[in-house]
Enzyme design. Structure first.
Site, PDB file in Angstrom:
ATOM      1  N   SER A   1       0.845  -1.190   0.000  1.00  0.00           N
ATOM      2  CA  SER A   1       0.000   0.000   0.000  1.00  0.00           C
ATOM      3  C   SER A   1       0.878   1.237   0.000  1.00  0.00           C
ATOM      4  CB  SER A   1      -0.896   0.009   1.248  1.00  0.00           C
ATOM      5  OG  SER A   1      -1.545   1.258   1.410  1.00  0.00           O
TER       6      SER A   1
ATOM      7  N   TYR B   1      -2.535  -1.487  10.248  1.00  0.00           N
ATOM      8  CA  TYR B   1      -2.615  -1.698   8.796  1.00  0.00           C
ATOM      9  C   TYR B   1      -1.356  -1.148   8.124  1.00  0.00           C
ATOM     10  CZ  TYR B   1      -4.185  -1.343   3.962  1.00  0.00           C
ATOM     11  OH  TYR B   1      -4.273  -1.457   2.590  1.00  0.00           O
TER      12      TYR B   1
END
Length: 245
Positions: free
Chosen positions: A136, A149
């Site tokens: 990400s 995350y």
């Protein structure tokens, strides 16, 4: 880009499902893996050439069962894409966040590591053998609302770097897909104005794969400000902007 047998974890929704459909359109055999059997069956019924297999990336026994099924039914497998993952906000002053953190680490970091460990040996010796990990942009500039995350995606980035180095002698190419914010069901981002439309993201990803198949990192234009923030001296500014969202 064609004639492959591709397994995509987390292939029942979002980026995983989108990639499955795009790769199937390119003339590949595509296997999607996920928890929800009914959804797997529905997707397979509506997308001829896409096959569904059950998988819980939090369960090592489920991963091993998937490996055995692939070995028996899809021995020509030569591409693995690890797209399964979760994203939830956390308040680090609330002790209850720990369960969210542990679940996130299990799905986003241990899940891909376990899956790759189980399936990478099946790719050795296969033509165009490839593993695509999914990290990400938040691996490079974190979002304050999702601390664990961010950490798992940073871990996937580091893991991918070493995985590429170690698997290269075995003839396995390792690519890292680094998405920006994309309009998927992940943390309710379907309507987020700052998120990239899913179809637009998928089209740019497929173009990159066609034009630069040896790229180590698959970077759409929208994620480059995050990926190169530290090098460009914009990290603090972007970190502050993300914190305001």
């Amino acid at each position: 880009m064609t004639g492959n047998t591709i397994l995509i974890t987390g292939g029942t929704s979002g980026i995983g499902l989108g990639l499955a459909q795009r790769f199937q359109d390119e003339g590949n055999t595509v296997i999607i893996a996920g928890r929800r059997r009914a959804l797997l069956e529905s997707i397979s019924a509506n997308n001829p050439g896409i096959f569904g297999l059950p998988l819980d990336v939090d369960d090592p026994a489920s991963i091993n069962a998937l490996r055995d099924t692939v070995l028996r039914d899809y021995p020509e497998l030569n591409v693995l894409i690890t797209a399964a993952g979760i994203m939830h906000p956390e308040n680090l002053l609330d002790p209850a966040h720990l369960s969210t953190a542990e679940a996130t680490i299990s799905s986003n970091l241990l899940g891909p590591i376990r899956t790759i460990t189980a399936l990478a040996p099946l790719l050795v010796g296969k033509p165009d053998a490839t593993i695509i990990t999914v990290s990400s942009g938040l691996a490079f500039v974190p979002l304050s609302a999702t601390p664990t995350y961010n950490a798992t995606k940073a871990g996937i980035h580091a893991y991918s770097e070493v995985l590429r180095q170690q698997l290269s002698p075995a003839g396995i190419q390792v690519l890292e897909l680094i998405p920006p914010a994309v309009r998927t069901a992940l943390m309710g981002s379907q309507e987020a104005e700052n998120a990239m439309p899913l179809d637009e993201f998928l089209s740019e990803v497929m173009s990159i794969l066609h034009e630069d198949p040896d790229a180590k990192e698959i970077l759409v234009e929208n994620v480059k400000p995050l990926r190169f923030a530290a090098a460009q001296g914009t990290y603090d500014k972007i970190f502050a902007l993300l914190a305001d969202r």
